[in-house]
Scaffold this motif. Structure first.
Motif, mmCIF file in Angstrom:
data_model
loop_
_atom_site.group_PDB
_atom_site.id
_atom_site.type_symbol
_atom_site.label_atom_id
_atom_site.label_comp_id
_atom_site.label_asym_id
_atom_site.label_seq_id
_atom_site.Cartn_x
_atom_site.Cartn_y
_atom_site.Cartn_z
ATOM 1 N N LEU A 255 21.158 58.958 23.242
ATOM 2 C CA LEU A 255 19.876 59.565 23.595
ATOM 3 C C LEU A 255 19.810 59.876 25.086
ATOM 4 C CD1 LEU A 255 17.434 57.374 21.470
ATOM 5 C CD2 LEU A 255 18.032 59.765 21.088
ATOM 6 N N THR A 256 20.333 58.948 25.888
ATOM 7 C CA THR A 256 20.332 59.159 27.340
ATOM 8 C C THR A 256 21.182 60.364 27.713
ATOM 9 O OG1 THR A 256 20.011 56.786 27.718
ATOM 10 C CG2 THR A 256 20.837 58.102 29.572
ATOM 11 N N ALA A 257 22.339 60.491 27.071
ATOM 12 C CA ALA A 257 23.218 61.628 27.348
ATOM 13 C C ALA A 257 22.525 62.952 27.016
ATOM 14 C CB ALA A 257 24.517 61.500 26.564
ATOM 15 N N SER A 258 21.804 62.974 25.884
ATOM 16 C CA SER A 258 21.083 64.191 25.499
ATOM 17 C C SER A 258 19.976 64.510 26.496
ATOM 18 C CB SER A 258 20.476 64.034 24.106
ATOM 19 O OG SER A 258 21.498 63.897 23.125
ATOM 20 N N ALA A 259 19.285 63.452 26.960
ATOM 21 C CA ALA A 259 18.194 63.662 27.914
ATOM 22 C C ALA A 259 18.727 64.182 29.252
ATOM 23 C CB ALA A 259 17.435 62.358 28.118
ATOM 24 N N ILE A 260 19.888 63.683 29.657
ATOM 25 C CA ILE A 260 20.460 64.094 30.939
ATOM 26 C C ILE A 260 20.981 65.525 30.866
ATOM 27 C CG2 ILE A 260 22.362 63.687 32.559
ATOM 28 C CD1 ILE A 260 22.029 60.685 31.989
ATOM 29 N N LYS A 261 21.653 65.878 29.778
ATOM 30 C CA LYS A 261 22.252 67.211 29.648
ATOM 31 C C LYS A 261 21.275 68.253 29.109
ATOM 32 C CE LYS A 261 26.930 65.403 28.881
ATOM 33 N NZ LYS A 261 28.075 65.357 27.943
ATOM 34 N N GLY A 262 20.223 67.775 28.434
ATOM 35 C CA GLY A 262 19.293 68.703 27.806
ATOM 36 C C GLY A 262 19.686 68.949 26.362
ATOM 37 N N LYS A 263 18.694 69.216 25.524
ATOM 38 C CA LYS A 263 18.975 69.456 24.110
ATOM 39 C C LYS A 263 17.861 70.290 23.510
ATOM 40 C CE LYS A 263 20.291 67.135 19.800
ATOM 41 N NZ LYS A 263 20.543 65.847 19.135
ATOM 42 N N GLY A 264 18.233 71.365 22.794
ATOM 43 C CA GLY A 264 17.227 72.223 22.185
ATOM 44 C C GLY A 264 16.362 72.873 23.249
ATOM 45 N N ALA A 265 15.032 72.723 23.104
ATOM 46 C CA ALA A 265 14.107 73.313 24.066
ATOM 47 C C ALA A 265 13.960 72.473 25.325
ATOM 48 C CB ALA A 265 12.734 73.495 23.423
ATOM 49 N N GLY A 271 13.625 68.712 33.069
ATOM 50 C CA GLY A 271 13.204 69.546 34.186
ATOM 51 C C GLY A 271 12.962 68.771 35.459
ATOM 52 N N SER A 272 13.228 67.459 35.454
ATOM 53 C CA SER A 272 13.010 66.634 36.640
ATOM 54 C C SER A 272 14.299 66.509 37.446
ATOM 55 C CB SER A 272 12.530 65.237 36.236
ATOM 56 O OG SER A 272 13.614 64.484 35.689
ATOM 57 N N THR A 273 14.200 65.821 38.582
ATOM 58 C CA THR A 273 15.373 65.548 39.419
ATOM 59 C C THR A 273 15.625 64.047 39.508
ATOM 60 O OG1 THR A 273 13.964 65.568 41.411
ATOM 61 C CG2 THR A 273 15.021 67.642 40.783
ATOM 62 N N ALA A 274 15.109 63.307 38.548
ATOM 63 C CA ALA A 274 15.257 61.846 38.545
ATOM 64 C C ALA A 274 16.729 61.457 38.399
ATOM 65 C CB ALA A 274 14.436 61.245 37.417
ATOM 66 N N PRO A 275 17.155 60.335 39.005
ATOM 67 C CA PRO A 275 18.538 59.877 38.838
ATOM 68 C C PRO A 275 18.802 59.446 37.407
ATOM 69 C CG PRO A 275 17.239 58.229 40.012
ATOM 70 C CD PRO A 275 16.381 59.458 39.912
ATOM 71 N N ASP A 276 20.063 59.374 37.042
ATOM 72 C CA ASP A 276 20.435 59.017 35.666
ATOM 73 C C ASP A 276 19.891 57.650 35.262
ATOM 74 O OD1 ASP A 276 21.757 61.389 35.753
ATOM 75 O OD2 ASP A 276 23.788 60.552 35.606
ATOM 76 N N SER A 277 19.835 56.720 36.206
ATOM 77 C CA SER A 277 19.356 55.368 35.880
ATOM 78 C C SER A 277 17.906 55.405 35.422
ATOM 79 C CB SER A 277 19.507 54.454 37.097
ATOM 80 O OG SER A 277 18.777 54.972 38.206
ATOM 81 N N GLU A 278 17.089 56.261 36.056
ATOM 82 C CA GLU A 278 15.682 56.351 35.657
ATOM 83 C C GLU A 278 15.539 57.085 34.325
ATOM 84 O OE1 GLU A 278 13.110 57.841 38.675
ATOM 85 O OE2 GLU A 278 13.773 56.403 40.191
ATOM 86 N N ILE A 279 16.416 58.045 34.082
ATOM 87 C CA ILE A 279 16.382 58.737 32.789
ATOM 88 C C ILE A 279 16.689 57.759 31.666
ATOM 89 C CG2 ILE A 279 17.450 60.541 31.382
ATOM 90 C CD1 ILE A 279 15.665 61.621 33.590
ATOM 91 N N LYS A 280 17.690 56.901 31.882
ATOM 92 C CA LYS A 280 18.029 55.906 30.861
ATOM 93 C C LYS A 280 16.874 54.936 30.656
ATOM 94 C CE LYS A 280 21.633 52.673 29.447
ATOM 95 N NZ LYS A 280 22.970 52.133 29.733
ATOM 96 N N ALA A 281 16.205 54.574 31.751
ATOM 97 C CA ALA A 281 15.087 53.639 31.644
ATOM 98 C C ALA A 281 13.922 54.242 30.869
ATOM 99 C CB ALA A 281 14.633 53.219 33.043
ATOM 100 N N VAL A 282 13.630 55.530 31.096
ATOM 101 C CA VAL A 282 12.513 56.135 30.392
ATOM 102 C C VAL A 282 12.864 56.371 28.923
ATOM 103 C CG1 VAL A 282 13.006 58.606 30.754
ATOM 104 C CG2 VAL A 282 10.646 57.820 30.698
ATOM 105 N N VAL A 283 14.138 56.616 28.625
ATOM 106 C CA VAL A 283 14.553 56.702 27.220
ATOM 107 C C VAL A 283 14.338 55.358 26.531
ATOM 108 C CG1 VAL A 283 16.558 56.939 25.703
ATOM 109 C CG2 VAL A 283 16.222 58.579 27.562
ATOM 110 N N GLN A 284 14.741 54.297 27.178
ATOM 111 C CA GLN A 284 14.536 52.955 26.612
ATOM 112 C C GLN A 284 13.039 52.660 26.447
ATOM 113 O OE1 GLN A 284 17.158 50.594 25.731
ATOM 114 N NE2 GLN A 284 15.335 49.914 24.605
ATOM 115 N N TYR A 285 12.258 53.130 27.409
ATOM 116 C CA TYR A 285 10.786 52.980 27.364
ATOM 117 C C TYR A 285 10.221 53.594 26.091
ATOM 118 C CZ TYR A 285 5.926 53.915 28.955
ATOM 119 O OH TYR A 285 4.582 54.013 29.060
#
Length: 291
Positions: A255-265, A271-285
């Motif tokens: 899920l984190t990989a999809s969020a970082i690379k983008g998927k579908g729409a 569209g953010s500039t957050a670091p990968d660590s924060e993206i993984k944290a919000v996915v877990q959230y």
């Protein structure tokens, strides 16, 4: 001089330059046939000069198609200053109105704008916002309604229009901002459930830096809520266990990989500039909210 010579001279004096059938045919040809062909050639030249260049219509249509809106997710700064009509025109409208592409009235062409100005500002503003003919909504741009109105005033003024610029919705901006903030904030019971779930989060979530985990709710409210709060573009809604179940089965890393690379729409990182660590944290959230 003899009588015969005198008679011959008299006859020659009364005859024309055409003395043979061949000369007669040549005279007829140059007197009638050649002028007819000359006239036909002139008419063809005039008619062909008014024909549009081959491919011009297709070119105009392709320009209109290229500037049409497409589905996208954009994080906009609600506090940015509104653009002037000239800025909007130069950023978006000039594409067609600068050259008259796709039948758009050219900037400054009083004759082309006159019948449009007669319809009134509201009609022109509505057409610009909703699109008309080959022109898409906002001409393919993404501006505030009042900015589009200013662009309409700017273009009509160059052609003799006397419309007043629409006022910025200052009075309505405060309630709208409050409503947006309320919509962006997760319900209190969801926050409490997430707080309890975070205490028993999987080791992968626990391994995330403390700062990234703390930033997850804020990042969700700023970025992810745009789609995941209401299920926009088929995004799984926050807390929807049925929608999240197959995704959770794929694992947080996927899920984190999809969020970082983008998927579908969804664009990369929403569209953010957050670091990968924060993206993984919000996915877990969001995963924890659906367990």
């Amino acid at each position: 001089m003899s009588a015969n010579d005198h008679t011959t001279a008299h006859e020659e004096a009364h005859t024309g330059p055409i003395k043979t059938p061949q000369q007669l045919l040549a005279a007829v040809f140059f007197s009638f046939v050649v002028p007819v062909f000359a006239i036909i050639g002139l008419v063809y030249y005039v008619v062909s000069a008014n024909k549009p260049i081959a491919g011009a219509d297709e070119s105009a249509k392709s320009v209109a198609q290229r500037i049409q809106k497409i589905g996208m997710v954009e994080i906009r700064d609600a506090n940015r200053p509104l653009k002037s009509g000239e800025e909007v025109y130069k950023a978006q409208c000039v594409t067609c109105h600068g050259t008259g592409a796709a039948g758009a009235p050219k900037f400054g062409d009083a004759g082309a704008w006159a019948p449009r100005i007669k319809t009134g500002f509201d009609a022109l503003w509505h057409s610009a916002l909703k699109g008309k003919g080959a022109m898409g909504a906002q001409g393919g741009g993404d501006f505030e309604d009042v900015e589009i109105g200013r662009a309409v005033v700017y273009m009509t003024a160059a052609a003799g229009g006397k419309f007043a610029e629409p006022a910025a919705p200052a009075a309505a901006s405060a309630p709208a901002a409050g409503a947006t903030a309320a919509a962006a904030t997760p319900p209190a019971d969801v926050v409490a459930a997430l707080a309890a779930a975070n205490k028993t989060a999987a080791p992968a979530a626990a391994a995330a830096p403390a700062t990234a985990g703390a930033a997850a709710p804020a990042l969700y409210s700023q970025v992810c809520v745009a789609c995941h709060a209401a299920g926009v573009a088929n995004a799984p809604k926050l807390g929807d266990k049925a929608a999240w179940a197959p995704r959770i089965a794929a694992g947080v890393d996927a899920l984190t990989a999809s969020a970082i690379k983008g998927k579908g729409a969804m664009p990369p990182k929403g569209g953010s500039t957050a670091p990968d660590s924060e993206i993984k944290a919000v996915v877990q959230y969001m995963v924890n909210a659906a367990k």
